[in-house]
Design a protein around this motif. Sequence first.
Motif, PDB file in Angstrom:
ATOM      1  N   SER A  34       1.074  -1.192  -0.068  1.00 21.40           N
ATOM      2  CA  SER A  34       0.086   0.142   0.025  1.00 21.40           C
ATOM      3  C   SER A  34       0.927   1.242   0.000  1.00 21.40           C
ATOM      4  O   SER A  34       2.115   1.186   0.277  1.00 21.40           O
ATOM      5  CB  SER A  34      -0.801  -0.100   1.319  1.00 21.40           C
ATOM      6  OG  SER A  34      -1.645  -1.069   1.406  1.00 21.40           O
ATOM      7  N   VAL A  40      -8.845   0.497 -11.088  1.00 21.61           N
ATOM      8  CA  VAL A  40      -8.425   0.787  -9.588  1.00 21.61           C
ATOM      9  C   VAL A  40      -9.565   0.691  -8.714  1.00 21.61           C
ATOM     10  O   VAL A  40      -9.389   0.640  -7.197  1.00 21.61           O
ATOM     11  CB  VAL A  40      -7.652   2.049  -9.415  1.00 21.61           C
ATOM     12  CG1 VAL A  40      -6.665   2.343 -10.361  1.00 21.61           C
ATOM     13  CG2 VAL A  40      -9.043   3.322  -9.360  1.00 21.61           C
ATOM     14  N   ARG A  49      -9.676  -1.093  -4.980  1.00 15.71           N
ATOM     15  CA  ARG A  49      -8.203  -0.996  -4.485  1.00 15.71           C
ATOM     16  C   ARG A  49      -7.712   0.275  -3.904  1.00 15.71           C
ATOM     17  O   ARG A  49      -7.171   0.471  -3.179  1.00 15.71           O
ATOM     18  CB  ARG A  49      -7.262  -1.442  -5.567  1.00 15.71           C
ATOM     19  CG  ARG A  49      -7.517  -2.917  -6.062  1.00 15.71           C
ATOM     20  CD  ARG A  49      -6.264  -3.393  -6.928  1.00 15.71           C
ATOM     21  NE  ARG A  49      -6.246  -2.611  -8.057  1.00 15.71           N
ATOM     22  CZ  ARG A  49      -5.102  -2.021  -8.273  1.00 15.71           C
ATOM     23  NH1 ARG A  49      -4.117  -2.116  -7.599  1.00 15.71           N
ATOM     24  NH2 ARG A  49      -5.073  -1.304  -9.459  1.00 15.71           N
ATOM     25  N   PHE A  50      -8.248   1.528  -4.647  1.00 15.42           N
ATOM     26  CA  PHE A  50      -7.897   2.776  -4.367  1.00 15.42           C
ATOM     27  C   PHE A  50      -9.029   3.456  -3.771  1.00 15.42           C
ATOM     28  O   PHE A  50     -10.074   3.350  -4.091  1.00 15.42           O
ATOM     29  CB  PHE A  50      -7.369   3.640  -5.407  1.00 15.42           C
ATOM     30  CG  PHE A  50      -6.214   3.179  -6.028  1.00 15.42           C
ATOM     31  CD1 PHE A  50      -5.680   1.746  -5.587  1.00 15.42           C
ATOM     32  CD2 PHE A  50      -5.496   3.720  -7.231  1.00 15.42           C
ATOM     33  CE1 PHE A  50      -4.585   1.404  -6.456  1.00 15.42           C
ATOM     34  CE2 PHE A  50      -4.415   3.580  -7.615  1.00 15.42           C
ATOM     35  CZ  PHE A  50      -3.793   2.151  -7.212  1.00 15.42           C
ATOM     36  N   MET A  97      -3.707   3.780  -1.995  1.00 15.86           N
ATOM     37  CA  MET A  97      -3.686   2.944  -2.837  1.00 15.86           C
ATOM     38  C   MET A  97      -3.254   1.219  -2.020  1.00 15.86           C
ATOM     39  O   MET A  97      -2.203   1.494  -1.459  1.00 15.86           O
ATOM     40  CB  MET A  97      -2.586   3.249  -3.880  1.00 15.86           C
ATOM     41  CG  MET A  97      -2.700   4.683  -4.539  1.00 15.86           C
ATOM     42  SD  MET A  97      -1.518   4.914  -5.874  1.00 15.86           S
ATOM     43  CE  MET A  97      -0.113   4.939  -4.671  1.00 15.86           C
ATOM     44  N   ASN A  98      -4.216   0.597  -2.481  1.00 16.80           N
ATOM     45  CA  ASN A  98      -3.896  -1.112  -1.801  1.00 16.80           C
ATOM     46  C   ASN A  98      -3.900  -1.958  -2.676  1.00 16.80           C
ATOM     47  O   ASN A  98      -4.301  -1.501  -3.885  1.00 16.80           O
ATOM     48  CB  ASN A  98      -5.363  -1.320  -0.702  1.00 16.80           C
ATOM     49  CG  ASN A  98      -5.328  -0.060   0.416  1.00 16.80           C
ATOM     50  OD1 ASN A  98      -4.323   0.583   1.042  1.00 16.80           O
ATOM     51  ND2 ASN A  98      -6.604   0.247   0.457  1.00 16.80           N
ATOM     52  N   SER A  99      -3.204  -3.040  -2.277  1.00 13.51           N
ATOM     53  CA  SER A  99      -3.270  -4.215  -3.349  1.00 13.51           C
ATOM     54  C   SER A  99      -2.598  -3.522  -4.457  1.00 13.51           C
ATOM     55  O   SER A  99      -2.785  -4.191  -5.645  1.00 13.51           O
ATOM     56  CB  SER A  99      -4.460  -4.736  -3.602  1.00 13.51           C
ATOM     57  OG  SER A  99      -5.231  -5.022  -2.393  1.00 13.51           O
ATOM     58  N   LEU A 100      -1.362  -3.265  -4.527  1.00  9.12           N
ATOM     59  CA  LEU A 100      -0.646  -2.342  -5.538  1.00  9.12           C
ATOM     60  C   LEU A 100      -0.243  -3.422  -6.551  1.00  9.12           C
ATOM     61  O   LEU A 100       0.302  -4.650  -5.813  1.00  9.12           O
ATOM     62  CB  LEU A 100       0.425  -1.415  -5.309  1.00  9.12           C
ATOM     63  CG  LEU A 100      -0.157  -0.198  -4.744  1.00  9.12           C
ATOM     64  CD1 LEU A 100       0.844   0.631  -4.114  1.00  9.12           C
ATOM     65  CD2 LEU A 100      -0.481   0.644  -5.954  1.00  9.12           C
ATOM     66  N   LYS A 101      -0.035  -3.502  -7.736  1.00  9.15           N
ATOM     67  CA  LYS A 101       0.283  -4.185  -8.932  1.00  9.15           C
ATOM     68  C   LYS A 101       1.478  -3.565  -9.699  1.00  9.15           C
ATOM     69  O   LYS A 101       1.448  -2.342  -9.643  1.00  9.15           O
ATOM     70  CB  LYS A 101      -0.876  -4.596  -9.849  1.00  9.15           C
ATOM     71  CG  LYS A 101      -2.270  -5.098  -9.142  1.00  9.15           C
ATOM     72  CD  LYS A 101      -3.346  -5.277  -9.952  1.00  9.15           C
ATOM     73  CE  LYS A 101      -4.635  -5.716  -9.499  1.00  9.15           C
ATOM     74  NZ  LYS A 101      -5.796  -6.030 -10.420  1.00  9.15           N
ATOM     75  N   ASP A 156       0.546  -0.702 -11.574  1.00 10.93           N
ATOM     76  CA  ASP A 156      -0.077   0.611 -11.247  1.00 10.93           C
ATOM     77  C   ASP A 156       1.232   1.562 -11.326  1.00 10.93           C
ATOM     78  O   ASP A 156       1.275   2.790 -10.952  1.00 10.93           O
ATOM     79  CB  ASP A 156      -0.281   0.396  -9.765  1.00 10.93           C
ATOM     80  CG  ASP A 156      -1.731  -0.204  -9.791  1.00 10.93           C
ATOM     81  OD1 ASP A 156      -1.728  -1.134  -8.769  1.00 10.93           O
ATOM     82  OD2 ASP A 156      -2.537  -0.011 -10.493  1.00 10.93           O
TER      83      ASP A 156
END
Length: 124
Positions: free
Chosen positions: A17, A63, A66-67, A82-86, A89
């Motif tokens: 995150s 997003v 997740r965001f 921002m969570n569970s970033l890939k 991103d």
Amino acid sequence: EVQLVESGGGLVQAGGSRRLSCAASGFTFDAYGIGWFRQAPGKEREGVSCISNGGDTYYSDSVKGRFIISRDNAKNTVYLQMNSLKPEDTAVYYCAAVPEVDSTWYGGYEFEYWGQGTQVTVSS
């Protein structure tokens, strides 16, 4: 002088995150919607999220879930959690201000003021 200053970018591992901040000055902050946009190398700018002056929120499909966007009018600041970033991103993230948010916010064309951007890099 109008200023939008992004902060909070950096390197983060996939699944992690990060919280971005956008500090505004020089205009009537609580009368404006604020959007977050991003641009990855070799790609076009894309809208990420937006919050109206009334607090309505909007997200791109990429997003959503997740965001989270929020604003603190007392601090003239908008946040993007921002969570569970890939890895996808990874981009330079910009915030921008618009007098009125409508369904075309995603393109960013009506936004009047822009920040300089902050780099977010997500490692796999």
